[in-house]
Write an enzyme that holds these catalytic residues in place. Structure first.
Site, PDB file in Angstrom:
ATOM      1  N   SER A  10       0.536  -0.769  -0.331  1.00 53.61           N
ATOM      2  CA  SER A  10       0.285   0.013  -0.092  1.00 53.61           C
ATOM      3  C   SER A  10       1.237   1.297  -0.135  1.00 53.61           C
ATOM      4  CB  SER A  10      -1.169   0.696   1.159  1.00 53.61           C
ATOM      5  OG  SER A  10      -0.737   0.573   2.625  1.00 53.61           O
ATOM      6  N   GLY A  11       1.919   1.313   0.192  1.00 51.48           N
ATOM      7  CA  GLY A  11       2.994   1.741   0.467  1.00 51.48           C
ATOM      8  C   GLY A  11       3.087   2.952   1.942  1.00 51.48           C
ATOM      9  N   PHE A  47       4.633   1.591   4.499  1.00 53.43           N
ATOM     10  CA  PHE A  47       5.899   1.224   5.057  1.00 53.43           C
ATOM     11  C   PHE A  47       6.889   2.447   4.857  1.00 53.43           C
ATOM     12  CE2 PHE A  47      10.277  -0.050   5.038  1.00 53.43           C
ATOM     13  CZ  PHE A  47      10.699  -0.359   6.048  1.00 53.43           C
ATOM     14  N   GLY A  55       4.701  -3.965  10.618  1.00 53.36           N
ATOM     15  CA  GLY A  55       5.638  -3.838  10.948  1.00 53.36           C
ATOM     16  C   GLY A  55       6.761  -4.292  11.841  1.00 53.36           C
ATOM     17  N   CYS A 106      24.573 -26.084  -7.452  1.00 53.18           N
ATOM     18  CA  CYS A 106      23.235 -25.378  -7.546  1.00 53.18           C
ATOM     19  C   CYS A 106      22.491 -25.142  -9.150  1.00 53.18           C
ATOM     20  CB  CYS A 106      23.833 -23.615  -6.914  1.00 53.18           C
ATOM     21  SG  CYS A 106      22.049 -22.646  -8.232  1.00 53.18           S
ATOM     22  N   CYS A 133      20.876 -22.754 -11.203  1.00 56.79           N
ATOM     23  CA  CYS A 133      20.943 -21.753 -12.066  1.00 56.79           C
ATOM     24  C   CYS A 133      21.790 -21.966 -12.573  1.00 56.79           C
ATOM     25  CB  CYS A 133      20.794 -20.528 -10.264  1.00 56.79           C
ATOM     26  SG  CYS A 133      22.832 -20.014 -10.060  1.00 56.79           S
TER      27      CYS A 133
END
Length: 368
Positions: free
Chosen positions: A92-93, A95, A213, A301, A303
């Protein structure tokens, strides 16, 4: 139904599930790479997809300032604008706004200055929802007040009550049917406030719930406590999202306590500073020891980076300040996180999550 619970670990609170959105399904537990400005730093959407990413996160605050939600909407929405056809979550912005040094918080919303023009900008619950509806993400978030740590309980109590009131306003403002609006539980580190906030939000019957939070400086032990006494008050048949978390150890501890979804900038941010994740802890490839190291970053890995390049080559790229250094390092780090989440899901399906967690951390923390 947005969420289907498929399996519960017999010796912990870990859950295996699937979230269904307008742009596809998300197997949980899942980590969401962060594309703050509708772009993953140093990675193309195809490269992000190839790491195993199922959903990404973009930031309402930044997209509202640049380029503006009206332009994104005109371009066909966030998916088409950025060339990503999978699910997207927008925060939502809240933070970002509450992290600003100069802002004015009122009962109605928050006033702050545009980072470029200096003009005053106002953001309230209804506007935060309207911006996210215009952006067109699959999952959007309530506008809440992010409480700093540490803080006095009296402040946390007033702030939590405001978040509850704003949640109701967000619920009332949300009209778009092909989006899910999640509620955000606040309350700082105070158990009674977290419980009250969770119970009030559950009454509003959101499709999913986030624990907000955290990752504001409280440390792992307090994080474990907060998640531990918040998650039990959230519905079992709704997804649970821990915002802004985090390091592998944070994720494993939170999965154990019943969290399904995570996001953090750490994989790509650390990659740009030459810090890469391995099963034996983090390594810093600018260290001179890697100048003649012709092994992959992680020998086992799969990747793209580890299949094709050595630590010596990445050391050279970082030393030469080549852009490719950030690209290859980011590919590896994001793959590492998503591979860990895949292993977590398998361990829950097989009823051995705690054994997996202990084995992973035994190797990872020892190397760290």
């Amino acid at each position: 139904m947005i969420f289907k619970l498929l399996k519960k670990d017999p010796t912990s609170g870990a859950r295996r599930g699937v979230v269904t959105t307008a742009h596809g399904q998300i197997q949980t537990p899942i980590f969401m790479p962060v594309a703050t400005h509708a772009a993953m730093k140093a990675m193309t959407p195809a490269q992000v997809h190839d790491t195993g990413a199922q959903i990404i996160l973009s930031n309402t605050y930044h997209l509202h300032l640049h380029p503006g939600e009206a332009l994104v909407q005109k371009a066909g929405g966030l998916h088409q604008f950025m060339g990503w056809d999978g699910p997207i979550l927008t925060d939502s912005g809240g933070f970002q706004v509450f992290s600003l040094p100069k802002k004015r918080i009122t009962e109605e919303g928050v006033f702050f200055r545009h980072e470029d023009t200096g003009e005053e900008v106002f953001l309230d619950p209804a506007k935060a929802v309207a911006i996210q509806e215009a952006l067109g993400a699959d999952i959007i978030m309530n506008f809440d007040e992010c409480i700093p740590y540490p803080c006095e309980k009296s402040y946390a109590e007033r702030s939590t009550e405001k978040t509850i009131r704003w949640a109701k306003q967000c619920r009332d403002a949300h009209k778009r049917e092909n989006q899910y609006l999640f509620g955000i539980v606040q309350g700082s580190v105070f158990e009674d406030l977290r419980k009250r906030c969770a119970k009030e939000l559950v009454k509003m019957d959101f499709p999913g719930y986030a624990i907000g939070g955290v990752s504001v400086g409280e440390g792992l032990e307090l994080l474990k406590q907060v998640v531990g006494y918040t998650a039990p008050h959230l519905p079992e048949d709704k997804p649970r999202y821990l915002m802004g978390v985090g390091l592998p150890e944070d994720i494993l501890e939170s999965v154990e306590r019943g969290v399904d979804m995570f996001d953090c900038v750490i994989p790509t941010r650390y990659a740009r500073s030459a810090t890469l994740f391995t099963n034996r802890g983090r390594i810093r490839l600018t260290n001179k020891n890697y100048r003649r190291d012709f092994y992959p970053v992680e020998p086992n890995c799969s990747c793209y980076t580890c299949r094709n390049f050595t630590r010596a080559y990445l050391h050279h790229l970082f030393t030469a300040n080549e852009v490719l250094s950030a690209i290859l390092a980011s590919i590896h780090n994001v793959h590492f996180y998503l591979n860990m989440m895949s292993e977590i899901r398998t361990s829950i399906e097989e009823g051995r999550f705690k054994q997996y967690k202990e084995k992973f951390l035994g190797s990872y923390l020892k190397g760290k």
